[in-house]
Motif scaffolding. Structure first.
Motif, PDB file in Angstrom:
ATOM      1  N   TRP A  35       0.734  -1.226   0.037  1.00 30.96           N
ATOM      2  CA  TRP A  35       0.120   0.017   0.102  1.00 30.96           C
ATOM      3  C   TRP A  35       0.904   1.246  -0.035  1.00 30.96           C
ATOM      4  CZ3 TRP A  35      -0.479   4.116   3.605  1.00 30.96           C
ATOM      5  CH2 TRP A  35      -1.402   4.912   3.412  1.00 30.96           C
ATOM      6  N   GLN A  36       0.368   2.362  -0.946  1.00 33.04           N
ATOM      7  CA  GLN A  36       1.294   3.686  -0.871  1.00 33.04           C
ATOM      8  C   GLN A  36       0.092   4.683  -0.677  1.00 33.04           C
ATOM      9  OE1 GLN A  36       3.411   2.063  -4.695  1.00 33.04           O
ATOM     10  NE2 GLN A  36       4.121   4.212  -4.158  1.00 33.04           N
ATOM     11  N   TYR A  37       0.596   5.570  -0.001  1.00 37.70           N
ATOM     12  CA  TYR A  37      -0.318   6.801   0.300  1.00 37.70           C
ATOM     13  C   TYR A  37      -0.698   7.403  -0.856  1.00 37.70           C
ATOM     14  CZ  TYR A  37      -1.994  11.253   2.244  1.00 37.70           C
ATOM     15  OH  TYR A  37      -2.791  12.365   2.157  1.00 37.70           O
ATOM     16  N   ASN A  38       0.235   7.706  -1.710  1.00 40.87           N
ATOM     17  CA  ASN A  38       0.156   8.159  -3.154  1.00 40.87           C
ATOM     18  C   ASN A  38       1.299   7.696  -3.916  1.00 40.87           C
ATOM     19  OD1 ASN A  38       2.288   9.801  -2.727  1.00 40.87           O
ATOM     20  ND2 ASN A  38       0.923  11.511  -1.837  1.00 40.87           N
ATOM     21  N   GLU A  39       1.266   7.908  -5.212  1.00 36.43           N
ATOM     22  CA  GLU A  39       2.227   7.397  -6.133  1.00 36.43           C
ATOM     23  C   GLU A  39       3.558   7.963  -5.932  1.00 36.43           C
ATOM     24  OE1 GLU A  39       2.215  10.335 -10.146  1.00 36.43           O
ATOM     25  OE2 GLU A  39       0.567   8.718  -9.992  1.00 36.43           O
ATOM     26  N   ASP A  40       3.576   9.077  -5.107  1.00 35.76           N
ATOM     27  CA  ASP A  40       4.939   9.722  -4.726  1.00 35.76           C
ATOM     28  C   ASP A  40       5.646   8.893  -3.291  1.00 35.76           C
ATOM     29  OD1 ASP A  40       5.354  11.141  -6.940  1.00 35.76           O
ATOM     30  OD2 ASP A  40       4.143  12.655  -6.192  1.00 35.76           O
ATOM     31  N   SER A  41       4.686   8.258  -2.783  1.00 35.86           N
ATOM     32  CA  SER A  41       5.294   7.782  -1.302  1.00 35.86           C
ATOM     33  C   SER A  41       5.684   6.408  -1.631  1.00 35.86           C
ATOM     34  CB  SER A  41       4.051   8.060  -0.275  1.00 35.86           C
ATOM     35  OG  SER A  41       2.974   7.008  -0.729  1.00 35.86           O
ATOM     36  N   ASN A  42       6.275   5.705  -0.476  1.00 36.13           N
ATOM     37  CA  ASN A  42       6.741   4.393  -0.451  1.00 36.13           C
ATOM     38  C   ASN A  42       5.839   3.399   0.286  1.00 36.13           C
ATOM     39  OD1 ASN A  42       9.384   5.174  -2.097  1.00 36.13           O
ATOM     40  ND2 ASN A  42      10.103   6.035  -0.251  1.00 36.13           N
ATOM     41  N   SER A  43       5.913   2.320  -0.376  1.00 38.21           N
ATOM     42  CA  SER A  43       5.219   1.405   0.546  1.00 38.21           C
ATOM     43  C   SER A  43       6.041   0.692   1.400  1.00 38.21           C
ATOM     44  CB  SER A  43       4.730   0.319  -0.395  1.00 38.21           C
ATOM     45  OG  SER A  43       5.808  -0.301  -1.068  1.00 38.21           O
ATOM     46  N   ILE A  44       5.934  -0.162   2.362  1.00 42.16           N
ATOM     47  CA  ILE A  44       6.614  -1.001   3.285  1.00 42.16           C
ATOM     48  C   ILE A  44       7.688  -1.763   2.255  1.00 42.16           C
ATOM     49  CG2 ILE A  44       6.894  -2.929   4.976  1.00 42.16           C
ATOM     50  CD1 ILE A  44       4.274  -1.470   6.288  1.00 42.16           C
ATOM     51  N   ALA A  45       7.007  -2.350   1.147  1.00 39.30           N
ATOM     52  CA  ALA A  45       7.649  -3.187   0.410  1.00 39.30           C
ATOM     53  C   ALA A  45       8.954  -2.326  -0.147  1.00 39.30           C
ATOM     54  CB  ALA A  45       6.933  -3.806  -0.549  1.00 39.30           C
ATOM     55  N   ILE A  46       8.576  -1.272  -0.676  1.00 37.75           N
ATOM     56  CA  ILE A  46       9.389  -0.168  -1.360  1.00 37.75           C
ATOM     57  C   ILE A  46      10.718  -0.036  -0.458  1.00 37.75           C
ATOM     58  CG2 ILE A  46       9.985   1.871  -2.446  1.00 37.75           C
ATOM     59  CD1 ILE A  46       7.551   1.612  -3.700  1.00 37.75           C
ATOM     60  N   ILE A  47      10.315   0.270   0.947  1.00 38.01           N
ATOM     61  CA  ILE A  47      11.214   0.583   1.923  1.00 38.01           C
ATOM     62  C   ILE A  47      12.395  -0.506   2.326  1.00 38.01           C
ATOM     63  CG2 ILE A  47      11.385   1.450   4.380  1.00 38.01           C
ATOM     64  CD1 ILE A  47       8.935   2.907   3.978  1.00 38.01           C
ATOM     65  N   VAL A  48      11.522  -1.689   2.240  1.00 39.21           N
ATOM     66  CA  VAL A  48      12.450  -3.001   2.629  1.00 39.21           C
ATOM     67  C   VAL A  48      13.431  -3.274   1.411  1.00 39.21           C
ATOM     68  CG1 VAL A  48      12.232  -5.480   2.555  1.00 39.21           C
ATOM     69  CG2 VAL A  48      10.605  -4.085   3.968  1.00 39.21           C
ATOM     70  N   LYS A  49      13.007  -2.842   0.079  1.00 39.33           N
ATOM     71  CA  LYS A  49      13.785  -3.146  -1.070  1.00 39.33           C
ATOM     72  C   LYS A  49      14.856  -2.006  -0.847  1.00 39.33           C
ATOM     73  CE  LYS A  49      13.747  -3.245  -6.127  1.00 39.33           C
ATOM     74  NZ  LYS A  49      12.983  -2.909  -7.432  1.00 39.33           N
ATOM     75  N   HIS A  50      14.746  -0.793  -0.465  1.00 38.44           N
ATOM     76  CA  HIS A  50      16.013   0.179  -0.494  1.00 38.44           C
ATOM     77  C   HIS A  50      16.836  -0.116   0.724  1.00 38.44           C
ATOM     78  CE1 HIS A  50      17.996   3.997   0.151  1.00 38.44           C
ATOM     79  NE2 HIS A  50      17.404   4.250   1.380  1.00 38.44           N
ATOM     80  N   LEU A  51      16.043  -0.565   1.900  1.00 40.90           N
ATOM     81  CA  LEU A  51      17.114  -1.108   3.040  1.00 40.90           C
ATOM     82  C   LEU A  51      18.014  -2.331   2.359  1.00 40.90           C
ATOM     83  CD1 LEU A  51      14.745  -0.972   6.066  1.00 40.90           C
ATOM     84  CD2 LEU A  51      16.770   0.341   5.644  1.00 40.90           C
ATOM     85  N   TRP A  52      17.345  -3.195   1.755  1.00 40.54           N
ATOM     86  CA  TRP A  52      18.296  -4.527   1.167  1.00 40.54           C
ATOM     87  C   TRP A  52      19.381  -3.760   0.315  1.00 40.54           C
ATOM     88  CZ3 TRP A  52      17.730  -5.529  -4.074  1.00 40.54           C
ATOM     89  CH2 TRP A  52      18.473  -6.526  -4.642  1.00 40.54           C
ATOM     90  N   GLY A  53      19.124  -2.842  -0.740  1.00 43.00           N
ATOM     91  CA  GLY A  53      20.132  -2.430  -1.690  1.00 43.00           C
ATOM     92  C   GLY A  53      21.341  -1.699  -0.806  1.00 43.00           C
ATOM     93  N   ASN A  54      20.699  -0.914  -0.018  1.00 48.51           N
ATOM     94  CA  ASN A  54      21.659  -0.142   0.910  1.00 48.51           C
ATOM     95  C   ASN A  54      22.704  -1.051   1.690  1.00 48.51           C
ATOM     96  OD1 ASN A  54      22.570   1.281   3.529  1.00 48.51           O
ATOM     97  ND2 ASN A  54      22.139   3.015   2.047  1.00 48.51           N
TER      98      ASN A  54
END
Length: 192
Positions: A35-54
């Motif tokens: 779920w994303q608040y809007n198209e410019d915000s991050n979902s939990i899945a996107i945040i997890v993917k960013h943490l993984w990459g970092n």
């Protein structure tokens, strides 16, 4: 504080943030992780993917190569292309395993060696603290989104509202002692 004490404390803090991220993910149905608040915000899945990459970039060959790897595709970390909770949890665990493996490679013989992130020299403690702050920031976002999504079904990850007095009474009834604030992770409350 010596390097061993520092590393022991930092390891407990990283494990704490991993734990509260997992407790948040566990409270939500699979579809809500995207779920994303809007198209410019991050979902939990996107945040997890960013943490993984970092984490993969910063902690792979931590002592010997720059923390911003040439193979990292940071912008792609914000693409919404994780398709299942299983994949999300796999990336989450892979990132944390990379971090914990790197922390295990640090000891008193290499603790004073410099490390680099984007060609900027860091002491090991500066680099580790930088990542701890970064991950706490993003895990906080995960928790905030989880709490918003779960609504009244949310189970508190620290001291529940209205229970601070009772919690403090319990803490202050024990004699003063040395401990890390994360030592009681399993009782589902922290000293926040």
């Amino acid at each position: 504080m010596n390097s061993e004490d520092y590393l022991e404390g930092i390891l407990k803090q990283f494990k704490y943030y991993k734990s509260i991220g997992e407790k948040t993910i566990d409270q939500l149905p699979e579809e809500k992780l995207f779920w994303q608040y809007n198209e410019d915000s991050n979902s939990i899945a996107i945040i997890v993917k960013h943490l993984w990459g970092n984490m993969k970039s910063r902690w792979t060959d931590f002592l010997t190569t720059d923390g911003e790897k040439e193979w990292r595709e940071r912008d792609a970390e914000f693409d919404s292309d994780i398709t299942s909770k299983k994949e999300l949890v796999s990336k989450w665990n892979e990132g944390w395993q990379c971090l914990f493996g790197a922390l295990e490679s640090i000891n008193k013989t290499n603790f004073n060696q410099p490390v680099y992130i984007r060609n900027i020299e860091h002491s090991i403690s500066e680099a580790v603290n930088r990542q701890l702050a970064h991950y706490a920031y993003h895990v906080g976002q995960i928790v905030f989104l989880g709490k918003m999504i779960a609504g009244s079904d949310w189970k508190s990850l620290s001291i529940p509202k209205g229970q601070s007095t009772e919690y403090n009474k319990k803490r202050f009834s024990a004699p003063k002692h040395k401990a890390h604030y994360t030592d009681k992770l399993m009782d589902n409350t922290s000293d926040s």
